[in-house]
Design an enzyme around this catalytic site. Sequence first.
Site, short mmCIF file in Angstrom:
data_model
loop_
_atom_site.label_atom_id
_atom_site.label_comp_id
_atom_site.label_asym_id
_atom_site.label_seq_id
_atom_site.Cartn_x
_atom_site.Cartn_y
_atom_site.Cartn_z
N LYS A 1 0.85 -1.20 0.00
CA LYS A 1 0.00 0.00 0.00
C LYS A 1 0.89 1.25 0.00
CE LYS A 1 -3.92 2.16 2.42
NZ LYS A 1 -4.92 2.07 3.49
N SER B 1 -9.97 2.40 2.28
CA SER B 1 -9.03 3.08 1.43
C SER B 1 -8.02 2.16 0.75
CB SER B 1 -8.26 4.12 2.24
OG SER B 1 -7.42 3.48 3.20
N SER C 1 -10.33 0.22 6.59
CA SER C 1 -9.70 0.20 5.27
C SER C 1 -9.04 -1.10 4.85
CB SER C 1 -8.66 1.31 5.18
OG SER C 1 -9.32 2.51 4.90
N1 GLN Z 1 -13.46 5.02 5.55
C1 GLN Z 1 -12.84 5.46 6.74
C2 GLN Z 1 -12.36 6.89 6.57
O1 GLN Z 1 -12.55 7.44 5.56
C3 GLN Z 1 -11.71 4.56 7.14
C4 GLN Z 1 -10.49 4.71 6.32
C5 GLN Z 1 -9.35 3.91 6.82
O2 GLN Z 1 -9.53 2.92 7.53
N2 GLN Z 1 -8.16 4.36 6.47
O3 GLN Z 1 -11.79 7.47 7.44
#
Ligand code: GLN
Length: 479
Positions: A73, A148, A172
């Site tokens: 990632k 994400s 995410s």
């Molecule tokens: N969807 C959540 C956010 O936008 C979690 C994102 C994540 O876990 N990095 O913050």
Amino acid sequence: MQNTIKSLANGLKNKEFSSVELTTDYLNFINKSDLNAFITITDELAISQAKAADQNIANNSFNILTGMPYAHKDIFCTKGVKTSAGSKMLDNFISPYNATVSDKLDNSGAVMLGKTNLDEFAMGSSNENSYYGAVKNPWNLNKTPGGSSGGSAAAVAGELSVFATGTDTGGSIRQPSSLCGITGIKPTYGLVSRYGMIAYASSFDQAGVMTKTAEDSAILLNLIAGFDEKDSTSVNRNNEDYLKTINDSIQGLTIGLPKEFFSDGLDDKVANKIMLAVKEFESMGLKVKDISLPHSNYAIPSYYIIASCECSSNLLRLDGVRYGHRCQDPKDLQDLYLRSRSEGFGDEVKRRIMVGTYALSAGYYDAYYLKAQKARRLISDDFQKAFQSVDVIMGPVSPTTAFDLASIHDSASMYLSDIYTLSVNLAGLPAMSVPAGFSQNLPVGLQLIGNHWSEAKLLNIAHKFQEQTNFHNQTPAKI
Ligand code: GLN
């Protein structure tokens, strides 16, 4: 042959193919793919790592990950390789050092194919907030892979990589794993070092892995877990062997089903698959108990307040002076800050910085930040109460299967897709997404939530489920 770490490691060891051959195949798949799963493809580096791995295998000096291609990632710093966090702000950033997780993967002899696409600074649930464009879901190119870690999930599900890394601040790892039909684990906060992981919300961010099987996740967790003196929130405890107990009997364990996770917003067909999975566990000798997590309703507002507060502070360092995007011809320092940040950050990141700055300001701090922290404690206490009478909590990961790209336009609706994942991060617990079926040809993920440090138990439960079911072996038609 299923392309798991376990199966490919045997092929490498028995010299059925070399790491260079395997790596070349994957690089070809990536180059032909139009999923947009990668921001950077590190082909030269990958081939040189593969050559070194082949040498080590020939010299009988290797482990199960030697020569294994993976996707990283693009939020983990990688020395000498662009690390963008999905942002224009870091489009020109070549990291001068490795994250601890990157170091561990390098030292294991695994082969990095490239850096995967993500929502900008990991803020999002659909990968559409990336400066590098949306990622497509390999099961249906009109759908989002989730976010994400959308690039990582699409890479593993779409056979562009054997495994991938992810980070989970509010879901995410689990949500994209669920939407792409793969296995993902978000460890207990503090188990895996955050050193060199570009910070979004430091009290939530946690690194984990995305794989085809629970067994592969256990192999990788054995590598990346452990105390790191470079991360002050990393917890100093004895390392565990997550493979050791993966075959243990799970008979007699009690599953808790929180009623709040099966409420109105949950798609019927998703609910149905989750209940079928629970039935499967019952037939394997587990007991089921209805439970309640009464403060679940506060998860979305408290998470989005606290995470925004933390990100407003973390992203202050990106000011166009030290590194990152700098605007052209600034007329003075103020102009430099203003224009560099305005040009470098996307809309969702700016929105969160503004919300966070507002919520932390004098006069509002008590009403928002402090209140949210109090709700966080109540949510955490709910889980502790539940774990007095159950061994694992189960429910959906996501209220729906993968949704159409460009179909959700307002942030508040997007935040709803995190409804079942956020409370886990608020409480710092470990959780997994495990493939549990399909609805209209789109994968459904079952969420397993355990108490702190129960990764071994979660992986054991997931592995036993995967011995009984075939969902994790399904792969999308090559498009
Ligand atoms: N969807 C959540 C956010 O936008 C979690 C994102 C994540 O876990 N990095 O913050």
